[in-house]
Design a protein around this motif. Structure first.
Motif, mmCIF file in Angstrom:
data_model
loop_
_atom_site.group_PDB
_atom_site.id
_atom_site.type_symbol
_atom_site.label_atom_id
_atom_site.label_comp_id
_atom_site.label_asym_id
_atom_site.label_seq_id
_atom_site.Cartn_x
_atom_site.Cartn_y
_atom_site.Cartn_z
ATOM 1 N N ASP A 1 0.810 -1.208 0.000
ATOM 2 C CA ASP A 1 0.000 0.000 0.000
ATOM 3 C C ASP A 1 0.851 1.269 0.000
ATOM 4 O O ASP A 1 0.461 2.290 -0.571
ATOM 5 C CB ASP A 1 -0.942 0.008 1.210
ATOM 6 C CG ASP A 1 -2.067 -1.008 1.063
ATOM 7 O OD1 ASP A 1 -2.223 -1.572 -0.043
ATOM 8 O OD2 ASP A 1 -2.775 -1.254 2.061
ATOM 9 N N SER A 2 1.992 1.210 0.633
ATOM 10 C CA SER A 2 2.856 2.390 0.712
ATOM 11 C C SER A 2 4.036 2.316 -0.258
ATOM 12 O O SER A 2 4.923 3.176 -0.210
ATOM 13 C CB SER A 2 3.379 2.562 2.147
ATOM 14 O OG SER A 2 4.103 1.391 2.559
ATOM 15 N N HIS A 3 4.035 1.327 -1.118
ATOM 16 C CA HIS A 3 5.155 1.174 -2.055
ATOM 17 C C HIS A 3 5.052 2.245 -3.136
ATOM 18 O O HIS A 3 3.978 2.465 -3.704
ATOM 19 C CB HIS A 3 5.122 -0.215 -2.683
ATOM 20 C CG HIS A 3 6.410 -0.615 -3.333
ATOM 21 N ND1 HIS A 3 6.876 -0.043 -4.504
ATOM 22 C CD2 HIS A 3 7.351 -1.536 -2.969
ATOM 23 C CE1 HIS A 3 8.016 -0.596 -4.846
ATOM 24 N NE2 HIS A 3 8.332 -1.510 -3.926
ATOM 25 N N PRO A 4 6.161 2.892 -3.464
ATOM 26 C CA PRO A 4 6.097 4.002 -4.433
ATOM 27 C C PRO A 4 5.796 3.571 -5.862
ATOM 28 O O PRO A 4 5.327 4.383 -6.664
ATOM 29 C CB PRO A 4 7.493 4.634 -4.328
ATOM 30 C CG PRO A 4 8.375 3.530 -3.826
ATOM 31 C CD PRO A 4 7.508 2.723 -2.897
ATOM 32 N N ARG A 5 6.065 2.299 -6.198
ATOM 33 C CA ARG A 5 5.891 1.886 -7.596
ATOM 34 C C ARG A 5 4.910 0.729 -7.779
ATOM 35 O O ARG A 5 4.719 0.274 -8.910
ATOM 36 C CB ARG A 5 7.249 1.500 -8.204
ATOM 37 C CG ARG A 5 8.167 2.681 -8.445
ATOM 38 C CD ARG A 5 9.416 2.268 -9.200
ATOM 39 N NE ARG A 5 10.219 1.336 -8.447
ATOM 40 C CZ ARG A 5 11.068 1.690 -7.477
ATOM 41 N NH1 ARG A 5 11.219 2.962 -7.159
ATOM 42 N NH2 ARG A 5 11.781 0.787 -6.837
ATOM 43 N N VAL A 6 4.300 0.223 -6.739
ATOM 44 C CA VAL A 6 3.380 -0.909 -6.837
ATOM 45 C C VAL A 6 1.966 -0.453 -6.486
ATOM 46 O O VAL A 6 1.750 0.205 -5.466
ATOM 47 C CB VAL A 6 3.806 -2.064 -5.910
ATOM 48 C CG1 VAL A 6 2.807 -3.222 -6.011
ATOM 49 C CG2 VAL A 6 5.208 -2.549 -6.263
ATOM 50 N N ARG A 7 1.026 -0.809 -7.343
ATOM 51 C CA ARG A 7 -0.375 -0.491 -7.100
ATOM 52 C C ARG A 7 -1.184 -1.798 -7.145
ATOM 53 O O ARG A 7 -1.225 -2.470 -8.187
ATOM 54 C CB ARG A 7 -0.925 0.465 -8.164
ATOM 55 C CG ARG A 7 -0.130 1.750 -8.310
ATOM 56 C CD ARG A 7 -0.328 2.661 -7.099
ATOM 57 N NE ARG A 7 0.364 3.923 -7.301
ATOM 58 C CZ ARG A 7 1.611 4.172 -6.882
ATOM 59 N NH1 ARG A 7 2.293 3.206 -6.258
ATOM 60 N NH2 ARG A 7 2.166 5.347 -7.087
ATOM 61 N N VAL A 8 -1.819 -2.134 -6.039
ATOM 62 C CA VAL A 8 -2.700 -3.294 -5.990
ATOM 63 C C VAL A 8 -4.123 -2.780 -6.210
ATOM 64 O O VAL A 8 -4.649 -2.022 -5.390
ATOM 65 C CB VAL A 8 -2.603 -4.039 -4.647
ATOM 66 C CG1 VAL A 8 -3.557 -5.237 -4.631
ATOM 67 C CG2 VAL A 8 -1.169 -4.501 -4.401
ATOM 68 N N VAL A 9 -4.732 -3.187 -7.328
ATOM 69 C CA VAL A 9 -6.059 -2.676 -7.676
ATOM 70 C C VAL A 9 -7.100 -3.757 -7.400
ATOM 71 O O VAL A 9 -6.858 -4.939 -7.618
ATOM 72 C CB VAL A 9 -6.113 -2.235 -9.150
ATOM 73 C CG1 VAL A 9 -5.206 -1.039 -9.381
ATOM 74 C CG2 VAL A 9 -5.741 -3.370 -10.090
ATOM 75 N N ARG A 10 -8.273 -3.333 -6.928
ATOM 76 C CA ARG A 10 -9.310 -4.290 -6.548
ATOM 77 C C ARG A 10 -10.533 -4.216 -7.450
ATOM 78 O O ARG A 10 -11.439 -5.029 -7.321
ATOM 79 C CB ARG A 10 -9.750 -4.036 -5.103
ATOM 80 C CG ARG A 10 -8.720 -4.384 -4.051
ATOM 81 C CD ARG A 10 -8.499 -5.889 -3.956
ATOM 82 N NE ARG A 10 -9.703 -6.608 -3.612
ATOM 83 C CZ ARG A 10 -10.075 -6.897 -2.371
ATOM 84 N NH1 ARG A 10 -9.316 -6.510 -1.354
ATOM 85 N NH2 ARG A 10 -11.188 -7.570 -2.133
ATOM 86 N N GLU A 11 -10.608 -3.228 -8.364
ATOM 87 C CA GLU A 11 -11.766 -3.149 -9.245
ATOM 88 C C GLU A 11 -11.881 -4.409 -10.095
ATOM 89 O O GLU A 11 -10.881 -4.986 -10.507
ATOM 90 C CB GLU A 11 -11.660 -1.925 -10.155
ATOM 91 C CG GLU A 11 -11.844 -0.603 -9.437
ATOM 92 C CD GLU A 11 -10.512 -0.019 -8.991
ATOM 93 O OE1 GLU A 11 -9.554 -0.817 -8.779
ATOM 94 O OE2 GLU A 11 -10.414 1.203 -8.853
ATOM 95 N N ALA A 12 -13.103 -4.821 -10.373
ATOM 96 C CA ALA A 12 -13.315 -6.063 -11.109
ATOM 97 C C ALA A 12 -12.969 -5.943 -12.583
ATOM 98 O O ALA A 12 -12.492 -6.904 -13.194
ATOM 99 C CB ALA A 12 -14.764 -6.515 -10.952
ATOM 100 N N ASP A 13 -13.197 -4.781 -13.168
ATOM 101 C CA ASP A 13 -12.956 -4.596 -14.597
ATOM 102 C C ASP A 13 -11.480 -4.318 -14.831
ATOM 103 O O ASP A 13 -10.947 -3.284 -14.398
ATOM 104 C CB ASP A 13 -13.804 -3.444 -15.127
ATOM 105 C CG ASP A 13 -13.754 -3.354 -16.641
ATOM 106 O OD1 ASP A 13 -13.045 -4.163 -17.273
ATOM 107 O OD2 ASP A 13 -14.423 -2.461 -17.201
#
Length: 736
Positions: A592-604
């Protein structure tokens, strides 16, 4: 040495053999061997590919085309089991079939042949079950039917009576063998349906050849009839007359059903020669002189067709109409016909009352997971403002409540439980999953949107789901390949509505320019000049996520790349089947706090694909969808996933032909870096696969919307018509 040998002849059945084998290896009784005999199939390459996942678990034999009798005999010769069971490539067993048959032989070792009930077959004259008993007379006079896919025979019995008669003119070699066994040994029967036969298949019913073969078998076994048939011993002439009467009457009836009135007339004339006073044959004979519109009346006489079944056609051509004799009124044809008429009348009344009370057309969308709405959403956005329509939403799955499934898109009104939906009257039911679905007892049109193209879990031709698929009025296919497989498997007719070639509306946005990539990057906090990689594994305890997944994310980020982590929504199911028991929402919170990683939860997933410069996956529909963007793709090899998810070998080949395949996290990171430096590598392969799996992307929603209005029997509104592609309008117009 195995206790059972399973013999499976195959001829031009590569799309179906996988389902048959899955039903075998899914048996609760495991002490068996499997011998597959290819009878000179034209699709040898496809068959070998389909059998690849079973390598080491089956014995594969190929022979020049010589017919099913020869193929089964080759299997019997190679068999080492004490009991022989037969299955055709287009049929399937229920999981407990072998276990229950072995238990029967343990209790009744004197049994010469044991057969079982068949799904959808009703009760037969032998349906009392119990200990084995003499069966020759009833079998010879076709008072019951033995389905080859349900049969188990001791190998010693086959050695005693001989194998299948391989002469092509015999044609019904199975009935011939059963008669020879019945002349010496009692038959056993388990009335429980333990097998499923898919009507149709690769051979059509050849009426004249079948009945001519009956005559040959009757003459061949005439001496056995004298020895084993009680009716023959009482009156040989009467026995022969009755059998020939039934033969010619049934032969004439089947000819009449196909429109061959002259040929039917000849057979009814022969039948009357053996039984001049029989009123049924007389009425049918007279019907051959009637005008065509009178034949509908004659077809209603099917309930007065012989009280005994016609002699068995070949196992590959068995159809649900064979077992005419019933021992219970509940299973009588007349009862079933009256019941269907009564139910239909009740539906008519329900429809009429609903039409008076309901001004708008009601549509129910049934989701299996949050991703389901991502599949349906392109249609919904196009038609939701139509004042003639009313939308309701439900979900059956055990992981998410209906509110959780739909809240990510802001859909909060008319969201109901599955139990409430099952009592609702709707005009159109739409879903995306054949397994998790709400069953509606009240009449409605039904439309299915496929939720992917990856070929997992047998979805390229799920013959085990044939009864479910048959309930739909329209299946919207994403590509011609899957549509062809369903037609060849006799799951759908070759029809432009029932088997509609639409494309995949979910991916229209990837090619029509409707996604604002700058806005998507801004929302995710991604730098435009820094390359972005999306890691999108499939769901399964065997996926790459449960292996090197986190290390892959870390190594990609260590290369200075921006990483989007997009899990399948079922990976958030903390059950064993979905995630292997891992709480991935908590586990990935470290990024969550990583500058280059994004964990996305949207289904589409489509917006995230649009901003990704490369992708890492294992085997998922999202990987095929990404090929529409023609950007570098790396596939992580997970052999256990390919087996666990029952993935089509063809889809495995297609995906890997357009991707770099790696095993470790380090190799995956290197492959991504190389791909970003040379993004045109494998471009031609990616474009080819995308063309094959997505029919006319960018306009799929047009065709889907056109079909939706067609099923609702409504004209599309002016604003919708303006957006419909020409072929969408033509498709519905052709359907009338």
């Amino acid at each position: 040495m195995p206790h059972i040998t399973v013999v499976i002849p195959v001829f031009n059945a590569s799309p179906l053999i996988g389902a048959a084998l899955r039903s075998v290896f899914g048996q609760t009784y495991r002490d068996f061997e499997v011998i597959v005999i290819d009878d000179g199939s034209d699709d040898e390459t496809e068959l070998v590919a389909a059998l690849h996942e079973w390598a080491g678990r089956i014995v594969y034999i190929r022979q020049p085309n010589a017919g099913p009798a020869r193929a089964r005999n080759v299997g019997i010769t190679r068999a080492s089991g004490q009991l022989i069971a037969f299955l055709d490539a287009d049929d399937e067993w229920l999981p407990e079939k072998l276990e229950k048959q072995v238990a029967y032989f343990d209790h009744h070792p004197e049994t010469g042949l044991l057969h079982t009930g068949l799904i959808g077959d009703g009760l037969q004259a032998s349906s009392l079950g119990g200990p084995p008993r003499p069966a020759f007379c009833d079998l010879f006079h076709t008072r019951f039917f033995v389905n080859t896919l349900t049969v188990m025979i001791p190998a010693a019995v086959l050695q005693e009576v001989g194998d299948f008669d391989e002469r092509r003119e015999i044609h019904i070699e199975d009935w011939d063998l059963w008669l020879r066994i019945a002349a010496r040994h009692p038959f056993g029967y388990l009335p429980e349906p333990l097998a499923f036969h898919r009507p149709g298949g690769y051979m059509s019913r050849q009426i004249d050849r079948t009945y001519a073969s009956q005559l040959l078998v009757m003459e061949k076994n005439h001496s056995l009839c004298g020895e084993a048939c009680t009716a023959h011993r009482l009156s040989p002439a009467q026995c022969d007359r009755e059998r020939r009467y039934v033969l010619h009457r049934d032969w004439g009836y089947d000819r009449l059903q196909t429109g061959n009135r002259r040929g039917a007339r000849e057979q009814f004339r022969l039948a009357l020669g053996y039984s001049p006073t029989d009123p049924r044959a007389a009425v049918l004979y007279a019907a051959t002189f009637a005008r065509p519109h009178w034949l509908s009346f004659v077809r209603q006489l099917s309930s007065t067709r012989p009280l005994t079944a016609s002699a068995p056609p070949p196992a590959a051509t068995q159809t649900p109409d064979h077992g005419r004799q019933r021992i219970s009124l509940v299973h009588d044809t007349i009862y079933r016909r009256l019941r269907r008429r009564a139910i239909s009348r009740l539906h008519d009344i329900d429809d009429g009352i609903f039409a008076l009370r309901q001004g708008r057309k009601r549509i129910l969308f049934d989701a299996a997971s949050p991703m389901s709405l991502a599949v349906f959403r392109p249609l919904y956005e196009r038609v939701r403002r139509d004042s003639r329509l009313e939308f309701w939403f439900t979900a059956l799955g055990k992981v998410w409540t209906p509110q959780q499934v739909f809240e990510w898109t802001g859909v909060r009104e008319n969201v109901i439980s599955s139990s409430t939906a099952s009592r609702m009257k709707v005009h159109l039911y739409i879903n995306t999953d054949f397994w998790d679905m709400t069953w509606l007892p009240r009449r409605a049109r039904r439309m299915h949107l496929f939720h992917g193209v990856a070929g997992k879990y047998g979805l390229d031709a799920p013959v085990d789901l044939a009864p479910t698929i048959a309930t739909f009025d329209a299946l919207l296919f994403a590509n011609a390949d899957r549509r062809r497989r369903y037609i060849e498997a006799c799951l759908v007719p070759d029809d432009r509505i029932k088997a509609a070639l639409v494309g995949y509306p979910k991916v229209d946005c990837l090619v029509d320019g409707s996604l604002d990539t700058s806005q998507i990057r801004h929302r995710l906090g991604l730098a435009a000049r820094c390359p972005t990689v999306i890691y999108a594994p499939t769901w399964s305890p065997s996926s790459s996520l449960n292996g090197p997944g986190e290390e892959i994310v870390d190594r990609l980020a260590a290369e200075g790349l921006q990483v989007i982590v997009k899990l399948h929504d079922r990976s958030y199911d903390r059950g064993q089947r979905g995630s292997g028991g891992v709480d991935w929402a908590t586990r990935l919170a470290k990024y969550d706090s990583h500058p280059r990683v994004r964990v996305v939860r949207e289904a589409d997933s489509s917006p995230f694909l649009a901003v990704a410069d490369a992708m890492v996956s294992d085997h998922s529909s999202i990987a095929f969808e990404y090929m529409l963007l023609d950007r570098p793709l790396v596939v992580i090899d997970r052999p256990e996933l390919l087996t666990a998810a029952a993935i089509s070998p063809d889809k495995i080949r297609r995906l890997r032909s357009a991707a770099d395949v790696t095993v470790t996290a380090a190799a995956t990171a290197r492959a991504i870096v190389q791909g970003l430096s040379n993004p045109r590598c494998r471009s031609a392969e990616r474009q080819q696969v995308a063309r094959e799996l997505f029919y006319r992307p960018g306009t799929a929603a047009d065709r889907a919307v056109a079909l939706l209005y067609h099923l609702l029997e409504l004209p599309a509104p002016v604003q919708a018509q303006a957006g419909l592609s020409t072929d969408a309008i033509e498709t519905v117009a052709a359907a009338g």
